[in-house]
Write a protein that holds these residues in place. Structure first.
Motif, PDB file in Angstrom:
ATOM      1  N   VAL A 188       0.754  -1.375  -0.108  1.00 21.26           N
ATOM      2  CA  VAL A 188      -0.096  -0.045  -0.124  1.00 21.26           C
ATOM      3  C   VAL A 188       1.079   0.997  -0.138  1.00 21.26           C
ATOM      4  CG1 VAL A 188      -1.902  -0.844   1.179  1.00 21.26           C
ATOM      5  CG2 VAL A 188       0.094  -0.263   2.508  1.00 21.26           C
ATOM      6  N   THR A 189       0.474   2.155  -0.549  1.00 21.49           N
ATOM      7  CA  THR A 189       0.831   3.276  -0.553  1.00 21.49           C
ATOM      8  C   THR A 189       1.332   4.105   0.916  1.00 21.49           C
ATOM      9  OG1 THR A 189      -1.058   4.811  -1.354  1.00 21.49           O
ATOM     10  CG2 THR A 189       0.662   4.067  -3.255  1.00 21.49           C
ATOM     11  N   GLY A 190       0.250   4.238   1.573  1.00 24.92           N
ATOM     12  CA  GLY A 190       0.643   4.465   2.717  1.00 24.92           C
ATOM     13  C   GLY A 190       0.797   3.510   3.637  1.00 24.92           C
ATOM     14  N   ARG A 191       1.385   4.282   5.049  1.00 28.24           N
ATOM     15  CA  ARG A 191       1.152   3.106   6.025  1.00 28.24           C
ATOM     16  C   ARG A 191      -0.018   2.388   6.730  1.00 28.24           C
ATOM     17  NH1 ARG A 191       4.437   4.897  10.481  1.00 28.24           N
ATOM     18  NH2 ARG A 191       3.689   4.031  11.218  1.00 28.24           N
ATOM     19  N   GLN A 192       0.879   1.150   7.067  1.00 27.21           N
ATOM     20  CA  GLN A 192      -0.230   0.358   7.914  1.00 27.21           C
ATOM     21  C   GLN A 192       0.106  -0.688   8.434  1.00 27.21           C
ATOM     22  OE1 GLN A 192      -0.768  -3.026   4.700  1.00 27.21           O
ATOM     23  NE2 GLN A 192       1.271  -3.031   4.405  1.00 27.21           N
ATOM     24  N   PRO A 193      -0.755  -1.146   9.653  1.00 26.78           N
ATOM     25  CA  PRO A 193      -0.376  -1.765  10.550  1.00 26.78           C
ATOM     26  C   PRO A 193       0.761  -2.995  10.539  1.00 26.78           C
ATOM     27  CG  PRO A 193      -2.691  -1.916  10.776  1.00 26.78           C
ATOM     28  CD  PRO A 193      -2.562  -1.191   9.527  1.00 26.78           C
ATOM     29  N   ILE A 194       1.819  -3.274  10.675  1.00 25.11           N
ATOM     30  CA  ILE A 194       2.345  -4.150   9.741  1.00 25.11           C
ATOM     31  C   ILE A 194       2.170  -5.783  10.682  1.00 25.11           C
ATOM     32  CG2 ILE A 194       4.135  -3.497   8.185  1.00 25.11           C
ATOM     33  CD1 ILE A 194       5.960  -3.196  10.844  1.00 25.11           C
ATOM     34  N   PHE A 195       2.827  -4.970  11.498  1.00 25.83           N
ATOM     35  CA  PHE A 195       2.458  -6.659  12.818  1.00 25.83           C
ATOM     36  C   PHE A 195       0.602  -7.608  12.187  1.00 25.83           C
ATOM     37  CE2 PHE A 195       6.268  -4.525  14.351  1.00 25.83           C
ATOM     38  CZ  PHE A 195       7.247  -5.737  14.200  1.00 25.83           C
ATOM     39  N   SER A 196       0.050  -6.703  12.539  1.00 26.43           N
ATOM     40  CA  SER A 196      -1.141  -7.326  12.315  1.00 26.43           C
ATOM     41  C   SER A 196      -1.254  -8.193  11.022  1.00 26.43           C
ATOM     42  CB  SER A 196      -2.092  -6.355  12.771  1.00 26.43           C
ATOM     43  OG  SER A 196      -2.253  -5.355  14.058  1.00 26.43           O
ATOM     44  N   VAL A 197      -1.257  -6.741   9.641  1.00 27.82           N
ATOM     45  CA  VAL A 197      -1.504  -7.282   8.548  1.00 27.82           C
ATOM     46  C   VAL A 197      -0.554  -8.679   8.473  1.00 27.82           C
ATOM     47  CG1 VAL A 197      -0.943  -6.724   6.237  1.00 27.82           C
ATOM     48  CG2 VAL A 197      -2.004  -4.802   7.648  1.00 27.82           C
ATOM     49  N   ALA A 198       1.091  -9.218   8.783  1.00 29.18           N
ATOM     50  CA  ALA A 198       1.662  -9.876   8.331  1.00 29.18           C
ATOM     51  C   ALA A 198       0.826 -11.100   9.570  1.00 29.18           C
ATOM     52  CB  ALA A 198       3.109  -9.661   8.946  1.00 29.18           C
ATOM     53  N   GLN A 257      -1.846 -16.677   9.078  1.00 31.45           N
ATOM     54  CA  GLN A 257      -2.707 -16.985   9.451  1.00 31.45           C
ATOM     55  C   GLN A 257      -3.939 -17.477   8.803  1.00 31.45           C
ATOM     56  OE1 GLN A 257      -5.372 -15.967  12.798  1.00 31.45           O
ATOM     57  NE2 GLN A 257      -3.406 -15.337  13.949  1.00 31.45           N
ATOM     58  N   GLY A 258      -4.196 -16.367   7.267  1.00 26.25           N
ATOM     59  CA  GLY A 258      -5.413 -16.640   6.655  1.00 26.25           C
ATOM     60  C   GLY A 258      -3.989 -18.272   5.253  1.00 26.25           C
ATOM     61  N   THR A 259      -3.870 -17.557   5.034  1.00 22.36           N
ATOM     62  CA  THR A 259      -2.940 -18.741   4.878  1.00 22.36           C
ATOM     63  C   THR A 259      -2.997 -19.848   5.036  1.00 22.36           C
ATOM     64  OG1 THR A 259      -1.217 -17.111   3.418  1.00 22.36           O
ATOM     65  CG2 THR A 259      -0.535 -19.119   3.030  1.00 22.36           C
ATOM     66  N   ALA A 260      -2.977 -20.232   6.339  1.00 26.37           N
ATOM     67  CA  ALA A 260      -2.706 -21.095   7.022  1.00 26.37           C
ATOM     68  C   ALA A 260      -3.661 -21.280   7.592  1.00 26.37           C
ATOM     69  CB  ALA A 260      -1.754 -20.965   8.183  1.00 26.37           C
ATOM     70  N   MET A 261      -5.075 -20.776   6.854  1.00 27.18           N
ATOM     71  CA  MET A 261      -6.512 -21.976   7.133  1.00 27.18           C
ATOM     72  C   MET A 261      -6.776 -22.559   5.679  1.00 27.18           C
ATOM     73  SD  MET A 261      -8.596 -19.514   9.491  1.00 27.18           S
ATOM     74  CE  MET A 261      -8.704 -17.638   8.410  1.00 27.18           C
ATOM     75  N   GLY A 262      -6.146 -21.698   4.640  1.00 30.65           N
ATOM     76  CA  GLY A 262      -7.225 -21.229   3.664  1.00 30.65           C
ATOM     77  C   GLY A 262      -6.162 -22.745   2.822  1.00 30.65           C
ATOM     78  N   SER A 263      -5.070 -22.395   3.554  1.00 24.75           N
ATOM     79  CA  SER A 263      -4.295 -24.270   2.497  1.00 24.75           C
ATOM     80  C   SER A 263      -4.910 -25.658   3.199  1.00 24.75           C
ATOM     81  CB  SER A 263      -2.635 -24.151   3.680  1.00 24.75           C
ATOM     82  OG  SER A 263      -2.320 -23.425   3.062  1.00 24.75           O
ATOM     83  N   ILE A 264      -4.968 -25.628   5.369  1.00 22.42           N
ATOM     84  CA  ILE A 264      -5.662 -26.711   5.872  1.00 22.42           C
ATOM     85  C   ILE A 264      -6.817 -27.225   5.079  1.00 22.42           C
ATOM     86  CG2 ILE A 264      -6.331 -27.207   7.763  1.00 22.42           C
ATOM     87  CD1 ILE A 264      -4.513 -25.863   9.321  1.00 22.42           C
ATOM     88  N   TYR A 265      -8.196 -25.961   5.205  1.00 31.61           N
ATOM     89  CA  TYR A 265      -9.344 -26.266   4.443  1.00 31.61           C
ATOM     90  C   TYR A 265      -8.594 -27.315   2.859  1.00 31.61           C
ATOM     91  CZ  TYR A 265     -13.582 -25.566   2.424  1.00 31.61           C
ATOM     92  OH  TYR A 265     -15.013 -25.368   1.555  1.00 31.61           O
ATOM     93  N   GLY A 266      -7.670 -26.290   2.583  1.00 32.12           N
ATOM     94  CA  GLY A 266      -7.475 -27.559   0.800  1.00 32.12           C
ATOM     95  C   GLY A 266      -7.065 -28.322   1.022  1.00 32.12           C
ATOM     96  N   ILE A 301      -8.184 -12.164   2.104  1.00 39.39           N
ATOM     97  CA  ILE A 301      -7.611 -12.470   0.938  1.00 39.39           C
ATOM     98  C   ILE A 301      -6.854 -13.888   0.377  1.00 39.39           C
ATOM     99  CG2 ILE A 301      -6.366 -11.857  -1.176  1.00 39.39           C
ATOM    100  CD1 ILE A 301      -7.981  -9.289  -0.307  1.00 39.39           C
ATOM    101  N   SER A 302      -5.932 -13.756   1.372  1.00 37.10           N
ATOM    102  CA  SER A 302      -4.945 -14.962   1.820  1.00 37.10           C
ATOM    103  C   SER A 302      -5.514 -16.343   2.158  1.00 37.10           C
ATOM    104  CB  SER A 302      -4.195 -14.302   3.133  1.00 37.10           C
ATOM    105  OG  SER A 302      -3.440 -13.412   3.112  1.00 37.10           O
ATOM    106  N   ALA A 303      -6.472 -15.756   2.897  1.00 37.12           N
ATOM    107  CA  ALA A 303      -7.538 -17.460   2.802  1.00 37.12           C
ATOM    108  C   ALA A 303      -8.106 -17.930   1.774  1.00 37.12           C
ATOM    109  CB  ALA A 303      -8.732 -17.050   3.629  1.00 37.12           C
ATOM    110  N   VAL A 304      -8.492 -17.116   0.980  1.00 38.10           N
ATOM    111  CA  VAL A 304      -8.640 -17.290  -0.476  1.00 38.10           C
ATOM    112  C   VAL A 304      -7.961 -18.361  -1.332  1.00 38.10           C
ATOM    113  CG1 VAL A 304     -10.652 -17.024  -2.187  1.00 38.10           C
ATOM    114  CG2 VAL A 304     -11.435 -15.915  -0.482  1.00 38.10           C
ATOM    115  N   ILE A 305      -6.828 -17.574  -1.277  1.00 37.72           N
ATOM    116  CA  ILE A 305      -5.900 -18.042  -2.096  1.00 37.72           C
ATOM    117  C   ILE A 305      -5.189 -19.085  -1.414  1.00 37.72           C
ATOM    118  CG2 ILE A 305      -3.273 -16.765  -2.937  1.00 37.72           C
ATOM    119  CD1 ILE A 305      -4.112 -14.637  -3.081  1.00 37.72           C
TER     120      ILE A 305
END
Length: 721
Positions: free
Chosen positions: A343-353, A358-367, A407-411
């Motif tokens: 993103v061009t502005g600031r974002q809460p990096i630790f919360s986003v990461a 967690q989304g990547t892990a949940m989506g992978s386990i579901y798959g 989005i990470s969970a879907v991917i």
């Protein structure tokens, strides 16, 4: 694709190694991210394509084609774009225009309900009913704010649909301006209601109650017509109701300022006056400035964009390098995980990461689970994505995961269930989660290095800047009536310019506060979110009040230039009252700005010891103790407001020979009563900010006694040295 073709042609696929690929990704990403005019979505897609092309070249070497592989990647992207367009059109079109119209209709319904609650609250016969209706109006205001945000978000997409909009809706309107003209008076009514402890029966009599209820029906019909037509209403203004409100205000103005201000906001709604609209010469000046700025930016990237390009380049380069070093065959995912997250502005990096991990892990386990359950029906496993996509749509709007986690969970599920011939699902999922973790670590490290200041530190800085700008705005309130040769709006234009600057600062302060609240504290003092939330609420309310001040002073300037309406002596006494208000509030804000801007009380005490400044041992005060001249409390606020109410009473009791002069007196009294209420509210909100600033200092310095006067005197003594 062009950058990929040029890089592959110059270097050659056979010479690509992990380091070469990382360097190529870094350089090309910098070139992609540098132009400010390129849309962020375009940059994200380009980042992902660069990672795919260059990492594939490392894996396959000379076997990959210089031309065909980038074309295949671009073709796949084109198919994805076509699929997204089809999904937007079927089973029914979800164009931004239709979405905006839907939210606009809902907002008008919400505004109608808020108006009904406000009018019923002020005409209620007992205090408990009034308080209940006011509380209901506040909850509806929260819903209305979310609807406004949805409208503004969809209005960005309407820019792409403008050719179709001109064909199908030639009578399009400036929706942002119309919404603001409706929202600000309603918020003013809420401020008026919150300023009243109770409504006496003597203020709202039966005649005025009937007028207000009649206005409620007319305004509701007008809002219903707007929501259905999605266009400005052509309903005639209620001339008789406005005249009755104006006449009734002659006896209310000096008795009850909140009720008078409520009627003032109602009058603005009836007249549909653009209270926040800029003057024509300012609009022209802003348009010219914007064109010049856009022309210069097309040739010269800003420092902000250079920092963004460097951040993207370094993050992607390191992610690709370490991803390929860990697992050459699965090296895509470390770069792709963060390519779509910039993103061009600031974002809460630790919360986003954390949400992405967690989304990547949940989506992978579901798959993996779906592959195990449907292992005999391999062709049907893709259907199991449908319920997961529905579930992730709720994750996207949740506080815990947000858009990044959803989005990470879907991917994560899509990559396992939607691919073939990639090996065992469990092995692929573990490898991808590991690569994604590598990419997120690189992303976090670069973000920390590129912006070492914590969000809570920036909140403190933005708060002090906001108080400084607020002080300038209050100091810019005009107190003299310009001559007829001057432009009527020139005397209050500085206030409107300051309001625009203050609005941007308050929005940034709100963003930093939200980021600081969601980020971990580590070894630092916990962020006091409740205290900052109350200060933000006061600043937002003062933002709205300043608009009413600017508008009322413009109208007072216009009406006072007419002869026989207001004497010079009266204007001088009003000027003295406003100057007293500006002096007391300005000094308070100046002291608070200095106190909030200091780093810590411990550092202040150490600086005082190093300077060895003189101090009265018996009183514990420094020589400049008289510099702390602030509002003493609600008693002083009532005193200043009371003197202003006496002036309004004298003006209301003054008689004129002609009906025109009597009408002008009523209008002038209406605007002066608005000014009196606004100054009272600004003083009370300043006292609230002072109280919260003291609580914040106590929170940050629990073992130290906090005295704002002593702290400011110490700061002032250091500054004078």
């Amino acid at each position: 694709m062009i950058l990929s073709l040029l890089t592959l042609h110059v270097i050659g696929p056979e010479h690509f190694t992990s380091r070469v690929a990382a360097l190529a990704v870094a350089v090309c990403s910098f070139v992609v991210a540098l132009p400010e005019s390129t849309h962020l979505m375009t940059k994200r897609i380009a980042f992902g394509q660069l990672v795919i092309v260059f990492v594939s070249t490392v894996i396959h070497g000379a076997q990959i084609g210089v031309v065909m592989h980038p074309i295949q990647v671009a073709s796949s992207t084109t198919l994805g774009a076509i699929a997204s367009v089809l999904a937007m059109l079927f089973p029914y079109p979800r164009l931004a225009y239709y979405e905006t119209r839907k939210f606009y209709r809902l907002y008008n319904e919400n505004a109608s309900e808020r108006l009904n609650c406000n009018l019923e609250a002020i005409t209620a016969s007992d205090n408990s009913t009034s308080v209940g209706l006011s509380t209901q109006a506040k909850s509806l205001t929260t819903v209305g704010a979310k609807l406004l945000q949805s409208i503004r978000s969809n209005m960005i997409g309407m820019q792409w649909e403008s050719p179709l909009r001109r064909i199908f809706n030639p009578h399009s309107i400036d929706l942002e301006e119309k919404l603001q003209d409706l929202e600000i008076p309603i918020r003013g009514m809420n401020i008026a209601l919150s300023s009243c402890t109770s409504f006496s029966v003597g203020v709202i009599d039966e005649e005025l109650r009937g007028v207000l209820l009649n206005c409620r029906e007319k305004l509701s019909q007008k809002l219903d017509q707007k929501s259905k037509c999605f266009a400005p209403s052509d309903a005639t203004t209620i001339a008789e109701s406005k005249k009755e409100i104006l006449n009734k205000n002659l006896t209310i103005a000096y008795k009850d300022l909140p009720t008078s201000f409520f009627l003032y906001c109602l009058q603005l709604l009836l007249d549909e006056l653009p209270i926040a609209k800029k003057t024509d010469h300012m609009v022209e000046k802003t348009r010219k400035t914007r064109k010049i700025r856009e022309f210069v930016l097309n040739f010269m990237p800003s420092n902000h964009n250079l920092a963004f390009a460097f951040k993207c380049s370094l993050s992607l380069g390191l992610a690709v390098l370490f991803g390929l070093m860990y697992n050459k065959e699965k090296g895509y995912w470390s770069g792709l995980t963060i390519a779509i997250s910039f993103v061009t502005g600031r974002q809460p990096i630790f919360s986003v990461a954390n949400a992405r991990g967690q989304g990547t892990a949940m989506g992978s386990i579901y798959g993996i689970l779906c592959c195990f359950i449907l292992q005999r029906f391999g062709d049907l496993k893709f259907l199991s994505l449908l319920p997961w996509i529905v579930f992730c749509s709720f994750l996207r709007h949740s506080r815990m995961y947000g858009q990044a986690g959803g989005i990470s969970a879907v991917i994560g599920a899509l990559l396992i269930l939607g691919r073939k011939h990639y090996g065992p699902p469990t092995e692929f999922a573990v490898a991808r989660i590991t690569e994604a973790t590598i990419g997120l670590i690189c992303f976090i490290m670069v973000e920390i290095l590129s912006r070492p200041s914590r969000a809570s530190t920036l909140v403190k800085y933005e708060l002090s800047q906001s108080l400084r700008t607020l002080q300038d705005c209050i100091g810019g309130i005009p107190t003299t009536i310009p001559s007829q040769r001057d432009m009527p709006s020139s005397s209050s234009q500085a206030l409107r310019d300051g309001h625009t600057k203050l609005k941007s600062l308050v929005y940034r302060l709100e963003e930093f506060a939200a980021e600081a609240e969601s980020e971990p504290n580590f070894w630092f003092v916990p962020f006091h979110s409740a205290c900052h939330s109350k200060m933000l609420e006061s600043l937002s309310r003062m933002l709205d009040i300043l608009l009413f001040v600017a508008y009322s002073m413009e109208q007072v300037t216009r009406l006072s230039q007419k002869e026989g309406v207001c004497g010079v002596d009266f204007q001088d006494r009003v000027k003295e009252n406003i100057d007293l208000f500006k002096n007391r509030v300005g000094n308070t804000l100046k002291c608070l700005e200095e106190i909030i801007r200091m780093k810590s009380l411990r550092k202040l005490e150490n600086d005082l010891k190093n300077k060895n400044l003189p101090c009265d041992i018996e009183s514990g005060e420094y020589p400049n103790a008289d510099a702390y001249r602030t509002l003493s409390g609600n008693e002083e606020v009532d005193s200043i407001t009371g003197s202003f109410r006496k002036l309004l009473e004298e003006m209301a009791n003054k008689t004129h020979t002609s009906k025109d002069e009597e009408m002008l007196k009523g209008q002038l009294l209406f605007h002066y009563s608005c000014l009196g209420f606004c100054t009272n509210s600004l003083m009370r909100e300043t006292l609230k900010i002072e109280s919260e600033a003291k609580e914040l200092l106590i929170w940050e310095n629990a073992s130290t006694e906090v005295n704002l006067k002593q702290i400011y005197c110490k700061i002032s003594s250091l500054r004078s040295e």
